[in-house]
Design a protein around this motif. Sequence first.
Motif, PDB file in Angstrom:
ATOM      1  N   PHE A 142      59.757  -5.266   8.083  1.00  0.00           N
ATOM      2  CA  PHE A 142      58.799  -6.353   7.920  1.00  0.00           C
ATOM      3  C   PHE A 142      58.297  -6.836   9.282  1.00  0.00           C
ATOM      4  CE2 PHE A 142      60.077  -7.233   3.496  1.00  0.00           C
ATOM      5  CZ  PHE A 142      61.341  -6.673   3.474  1.00  0.00           C
TER       6      PHE A 142
ATOM      7  N   TYR B 243      56.643 -10.545  10.495  1.00  0.00           N
ATOM      8  CA  TYR B 243      56.259 -11.910  10.171  1.00  0.00           C
ATOM      9  C   TYR B 243      55.583 -12.527  11.392  1.00  0.00           C
ATOM     10  CZ  TYR B 243      59.075 -12.189   5.852  1.00  0.00           C
ATOM     11  OH  TYR B 243      59.586 -12.012   4.587  1.00  0.00           O
TER      12      TYR B 243
ATOM     13  N   GLN C 211      54.612 -16.367  13.195  1.00  0.00           N
ATOM     14  CA  GLN C 211      54.930 -17.798  13.204  1.00  0.00           C
ATOM     15  C   GLN C 211      53.971 -18.502  14.140  1.00  0.00           C
ATOM     16  OE1 GLN C 211      58.844 -18.986  14.710  1.00  0.00           O
ATOM     17  NE2 GLN C 211      58.966 -20.531  13.105  1.00  0.00           N
TER      18      GLN C 211
ATOM     19  N   ASN D  32      54.799 -24.627  15.394  1.00  0.00           N
ATOM     20  CA  ASN D  32      55.286 -25.686  14.499  1.00  0.00           C
ATOM     21  C   ASN D  32      55.115 -25.353  13.020  1.00  0.00           C
ATOM     22  OD1 ASN D  32      55.953 -27.418  16.720  1.00  0.00           O
ATOM     23  ND2 ASN D  32      53.767 -27.823  16.929  1.00  0.00           N
ATOM     24  N   GLN D  33      55.184 -24.077  12.707  1.00  0.00           N
ATOM     25  CA  GLN D  33      55.074 -23.658  11.311  1.00  0.00           C
ATOM     26  C   GLN D  33      56.201 -22.703  10.953  1.00  0.00           C
ATOM     27  OE1 GLN D  33      51.227 -22.366   9.925  1.00  0.00           O
ATOM     28  NE2 GLN D  33      50.125 -23.781  11.278  1.00  0.00           N
ATOM     29  N   GLY D  34      56.304 -22.395   9.652  1.00  0.00           N
ATOM     30  CA  GLY D  34      57.274 -21.407   9.193  1.00  0.00           C
ATOM     31  C   GLY D  34      56.746 -20.003   9.406  1.00  0.00           C
ATOM     32  N   LEU D  35      57.383 -19.041   8.770  1.00  0.00           N
ATOM     33  CA  LEU D  35      57.036 -17.636   8.927  1.00  0.00           C
ATOM     34  C   LEU D  35      56.105 -17.180   7.813  1.00  0.00           C
ATOM     35  CD1 LEU D  35      60.598 -16.267   9.719  1.00  0.00           C
ATOM     36  CD2 LEU D  35      58.797 -16.808  11.326  1.00  0.00           C
TER      37      LEU D  35
ATOM     38  N   LEU E 211      54.391 -13.672   6.119  1.00  0.00           N
ATOM     39  CA  LEU E 211      54.491 -12.218   6.073  1.00  0.00           C
ATOM     40  C   LEU E 211      53.168 -11.574   6.447  1.00  0.00           C
ATOM     41  CD1 LEU E 211      56.252  -9.742   5.263  1.00  0.00           C
ATOM     42  CD2 LEU E 211      55.218  -9.946   2.974  1.00  0.00           C
TER      43      LEU E 211
ATOM     44  N   LYS F  59      54.745  -5.170   5.218  1.00  0.00           N
ATOM     45  CA  LYS F  59      56.087  -4.666   4.973  1.00  0.00           C
ATOM     46  C   LYS F  59      56.029  -3.172   4.671  1.00  0.00           C
ATOM     47  CE  LYS F  59      55.870  -6.073   0.099  1.00  0.00           C
ATOM     48  NZ  LYS F  59      56.440  -6.982  -0.944  1.00  0.00           N
TER      49      LYS F  59
ATOM     50  N   PHE G 105      57.583 -11.663  14.673  1.00  0.00           N
ATOM     51  CA  PHE G 105      58.964 -11.246  14.460  1.00  0.00           C
ATOM     52  C   PHE G 105      59.006  -9.981  13.605  1.00  0.00           C
ATOM     53  CE2 PHE G 105      61.292 -14.720  16.282  1.00  0.00           C
ATOM     54  CZ  PHE G 105      60.457 -15.815  16.169  1.00  0.00           C
TER      55      PHE G 105
ATOM     56  N   LYS H 159      69.310 -10.208   2.795  1.00  0.00           N
ATOM     57  CA  LYS H 159      69.092 -10.992   3.997  1.00  0.00           C
ATOM     58  C   LYS H 159      68.230 -10.218   4.981  1.00  0.00           C
ATOM     59  CE  LYS H 159      73.192  -9.299   6.378  1.00  0.00           C
ATOM     60  NZ  LYS H 159      74.501  -9.634   6.977  1.00  0.00           N
ATOM     61  N   LEU H 160      67.413 -10.974   5.714  1.00  0.00           N
ATOM     62  CA  LEU H 160      66.579 -10.385   6.744  1.00  0.00           C
ATOM     63  C   LEU H 160      67.286 -10.513   8.091  1.00  0.00           C
ATOM     64  CD1 LEU H 160      63.190 -11.905   5.597  1.00  0.00           C
ATOM     65  CD2 LEU H 160      63.749  -9.476   5.597  1.00  0.00           C
TER      66      LEU H 160
ATOM     67  N   PHE I 102      66.413 -10.406  11.973  1.00  0.00           N
ATOM     68  CA  PHE I 102      65.227 -10.544  12.800  1.00  0.00           C
ATOM     69  C   PHE I 102      65.487 -10.120  14.237  1.00  0.00           C
ATOM     70  CE2 PHE I 102      62.143 -12.809  10.203  1.00  0.00           C
ATOM     71  CZ  PHE I 102      62.926 -13.337   9.179  1.00  0.00           C
ATOM     72  N   GLY I 103      64.416  -9.684  14.879  1.00  0.00           N
ATOM     73  CA  GLY I 103      64.437  -9.530  16.319  1.00  0.00           C
ATOM     74  C   GLY I 103      64.245 -10.892  16.972  1.00  0.00           C
ATOM     75  N   THR I 104      64.218 -10.886  18.301  1.00  0.00           N
ATOM     76  CA  THR I 104      64.108 -12.143  19.043  1.00  0.00           C
ATOM     77  C   THR I 104      62.671 -12.629  19.183  1.00  0.00           C
ATOM     78  OG1 THR I 104      64.151 -10.840  21.064  1.00  0.00           O
ATOM     79  CG2 THR I 104      66.231 -11.832  20.346  1.00  0.00           C
TER      80      THR I 104
ATOM     81  N   TYR J 127      67.903 -19.932   6.776  1.00  0.00           N
ATOM     82  CA  TYR J 127      67.994 -19.352   8.115  1.00  0.00           C
ATOM     83  C   TYR J 127      67.988 -20.471   9.154  1.00  0.00           C
ATOM     84  CZ  TYR J 127      66.658 -14.906   5.923  1.00  0.00           C
ATOM     85  OH  TYR J 127      66.619 -13.780   5.138  1.00  0.00           O
TER      86      TYR J 127
ATOM     87  N   GLY K 193      65.064 -15.559  17.237  1.00  0.00           N
ATOM     88  CA  GLY K 193      64.671 -15.206  15.888  1.00  0.00           C
ATOM     89  C   GLY K 193      65.564 -15.925  14.882  1.00  0.00           C
TER      90      GLY K 193
ATOM     91  N   PHE L 260      70.396 -15.527   9.583  1.00  0.00           N
ATOM     92  CA  PHE L 260      70.729 -15.741   8.181  1.00  0.00           C
ATOM     93  C   PHE L 260      71.959 -16.610   8.047  1.00  0.00           C
ATOM     94  CE2 PHE L 260      70.999 -14.832   3.761  1.00  0.00           C
ATOM     95  CZ  PHE L 260      72.314 -14.490   3.465  1.00  0.00           C
TER      96      PHE L 260
ATOM     97  N   LEU M 260      65.011 -22.902   8.247  1.00  0.00           N
ATOM     98  CA  LEU M 260      64.000 -22.315   7.376  1.00  0.00           C
ATOM     99  C   LEU M 260      64.605 -21.931   6.040  1.00  0.00           C
ATOM    100  CD1 LEU M 260      62.446 -19.990  10.071  1.00  0.00           C
ATOM    101  CD2 LEU M 260      61.284 -21.919   9.021  1.00  0.00           C
TER     102      LEU M 260
ATOM    103  N   GLN N 144      60.570 -12.220   0.736  1.00  0.00           N
ATOM    104  CA  GLN N 144      60.953 -13.601   0.977  1.00  0.00           C
ATOM    105  C   GLN N 144      59.766 -14.372   1.549  1.00  0.00           C
ATOM    106  OE1 GLN N 144      64.738 -14.197   2.934  1.00  0.00           O
ATOM    107  NE2 GLN N 144      65.552 -12.304   2.076  1.00  0.00           N
TER     108      GLN N 144
ATOM    109  N   PHE O 229      58.575 -17.960   3.185  1.00  0.00           N
ATOM    110  CA  PHE O 229      59.207 -19.023   3.953  1.00  0.00           C
ATOM    111  C   PHE O 229      58.481 -20.354   3.830  1.00  0.00           C
ATOM    112  CE2 PHE O 229      62.530 -17.089   6.558  1.00  0.00           C
ATOM    113  CZ  PHE O 229      62.318 -15.749   6.299  1.00  0.00           C
ATOM    114  N   GLY O 230      59.271 -21.414   3.889  1.00  0.00           N
ATOM    115  CA  GLY O 230      58.727 -22.750   4.004  1.00  0.00           C
ATOM    116  C   GLY O 230      58.437 -23.085   5.449  1.00  0.00           C
ATOM    117  N   PRO O 231      57.893 -24.281   5.702  1.00  0.00           N
ATOM    118  CA  PRO O 231      57.522 -24.671   7.067  1.00  0.00           C
ATOM    119  C   PRO O 231      58.698 -25.051   7.950  1.00  0.00           C
ATOM    120  CG  PRO O 231      57.053 -26.441   5.548  1.00  0.00           C
ATOM    121  CD  PRO O 231      57.486 -25.283   4.721  1.00  0.00           C
TER     122      PRO O 231
END
Lengths: 113, 116
Positions: free
Chosen positions: A34, A36, A38, A41-44, A46, A49, A90, A100-101, A103-105, B35, B42, B45, B90, B105, B107-109
């Motif tokens: 995947f 994603y 960001q 100041n927001q979520g992720l 998509l 994928k 990400f 579960k995902l 993630f990279g940094t 998360y 990043g 989980f 998150l 999945q 995600f929320g804010p």
Amino acid sequence: AQSVTQLDSQVPVFEEAPVELRCNYSSSVSVYLFWYVQYPNQGLQLLLKYLSGSTLVKGINGFEAEFNKSQTSFHLRKPSVHISDTAEYFCAVSRTSGDKLIFGTGTRLQVFP
Amino acid sequence: ETGVTQSPTHLIKTRGQQVTLRCSSQSGHNTVSWYQQALGQGPQFIFQYYREEENGRGNFPPRFSGLQFPNYSSELNVNALELDDSALYLCASSLGLAGGRGDTQYFGPGTRLTVL
């Protein structure tokens, strides 16, 4: 166990130039991949994928990524970036669908006018 | 279609206190994952809930606990807060088994927690 490496912490680029954000993964089993995004100041959100099938995956906002099993890579590309693409990107893997995902940094894409 | 929502958006606590963060899943989703995203990192989980049961846990101590309710909304509770708990938390929801191979999945804010 799976892991993800994003090779560049920051990528500066001028508007309308092409960009590639690199992602390599490590896993002893098949994985789902995947990307994603960001925004500040927001979520992720998509972008795209890869589950199986065609190795070239097209996503939203003109982004695409290519799965390369032999190089265990899943690099993200866009032929022409906009100022609005400035964000953190990400790469993530999961072992199974809905799992579960991992993630990279992250890679900070900074687009300059 | 309502997306994933989280509350509160920001929270400031002091070391040793307890905190509860809330998440409302996207309509039709029965699986929720939490998360922790530390500054410049990043997301990591914490755990996942499927139909009110814990369905996997990451490398977090027991003072991180969760709940999922019959309407599939969820809570993350953190006891005995430490300075290192400061992060963006998150929540992500998904269809679970009903989503099949394509399950994703959403995600929320996030909730920004600051521990002083």
